[in-house]
Enzyme design. Structure first.
Site, PDB file in Angstrom:
ATOM      1  N   VAL A   1       0.862  -1.180   0.000  1.00 49.76           N
ATOM      2  CA  VAL A   1       0.000   0.000   0.000  1.00 49.76           C
ATOM      3  C   VAL A   1       0.899   1.230   0.000  1.00 49.76           C
ATOM      4  CG1 VAL A   1      -1.786   1.268   1.256  1.00 49.76           C
ATOM      5  CG2 VAL A   1      -1.790  -1.244   1.280  1.00 49.76           C
TER       6      VAL A   1
ATOM      7  N   ALA B   1       3.031  -4.500   3.159  1.00 47.71           N
ATOM      8  CA  ALA B   1       3.921  -3.388   3.456  1.00 47.71           C
ATOM      9  C   ALA B   1       3.134  -2.114   3.149  1.00 47.71           C
ATOM     10  CB  ALA B   1       5.175  -3.448   2.588  1.00 47.71           C
ATOM     11  N   CYS B   2       3.440  -1.050   3.878  1.00 48.43           N
ATOM     12  CA  CYS B   2       2.750   0.225   3.657  1.00 48.43           C
ATOM     13  C   CYS B   2       3.775   1.340   3.772  1.00 48.43           C
ATOM     14  CB  CYS B   2       1.629   0.413   4.676  1.00 48.43           C
ATOM     15  SG  CYS B   2       0.658   1.912   4.409  1.00 48.43           S
ATOM     16  N   PHE B   3       3.780   2.219   2.772  1.00 46.34           N
ATOM     17  CA  PHE B   3       4.747   3.310   2.727  1.00 46.34           C
ATOM     18  C   PHE B   3       4.056   4.617   2.365  1.00 46.34           C
ATOM     19  CE2 PHE B   3       6.854  -0.539   1.196  1.00 46.34           C
ATOM     20  CZ  PHE B   3       7.928  -0.631   2.068  1.00 46.34           C
TER      21      PHE B   3
END
Length: 135
Positions: free
Chosen positions: A81, A108-110
């Protein structure tokens, strides 16, 4: 050396690709989905309403690609995301869990500097084809 099979998915029920890429590519029993944003396919514009509306539309677009590949959200094993503002994490999560309800994919989220068209969220995924047996 064993040969691999490749199939490209490009459902017409989703917005057009914004460059030289495929919306999804299946290699044997793995499907790689390109990042999707909250663009409404009927207008080719971002869904109005901020992060909540854009996340719903992005995941609906993802669902259309999964459907064309003959699978569903339950086959997704990994997502990434990308948020324009990490402060939107909670609101995005509230929508995300409406589509991924249990046995959640790895994620994973960034926060990113900018998305196409100033989108608030982009989501990419990897899915597998076949019946998944939980152990």
């Amino acid at each position: 050396m064993a040969s691999l099979t490749r199939q490209i998915y490009d459902p017409k029920t989703t917005p057009p690709a914004m460059g030289p890429y495929s919306k999804a590519v299946r290699v044997n029993d793995t499907v790689y989905l390109a990042g999707v944003i909250g663009m409404d396919p009927s207008t080719n514009k971002l869904s109005p309403g901020g992060i909540t509306a854009e996340t719903h539309q992005a995941l609906k677009n993802m669902g259309e690609v999964l459907k064309e590949a003959g699978i569903s959200y339950e086959n997704v094993v990994k997502t990434t995301v990308l948020l324009a503002d990490i402060q939107d994490f909670g609101a995005m999560n509230e929508v995300y869990k409406q589509y991924f309800k249990s046995r959640f994919p790895a994620r994973a989220c960034f926060q990113v500097a900018r998305h196409y068209g100033d989108a608030r969220v982009g989501i990419e995924a990897i899915a597998v084809v076949g019946d998944i047996q939980d152990v």
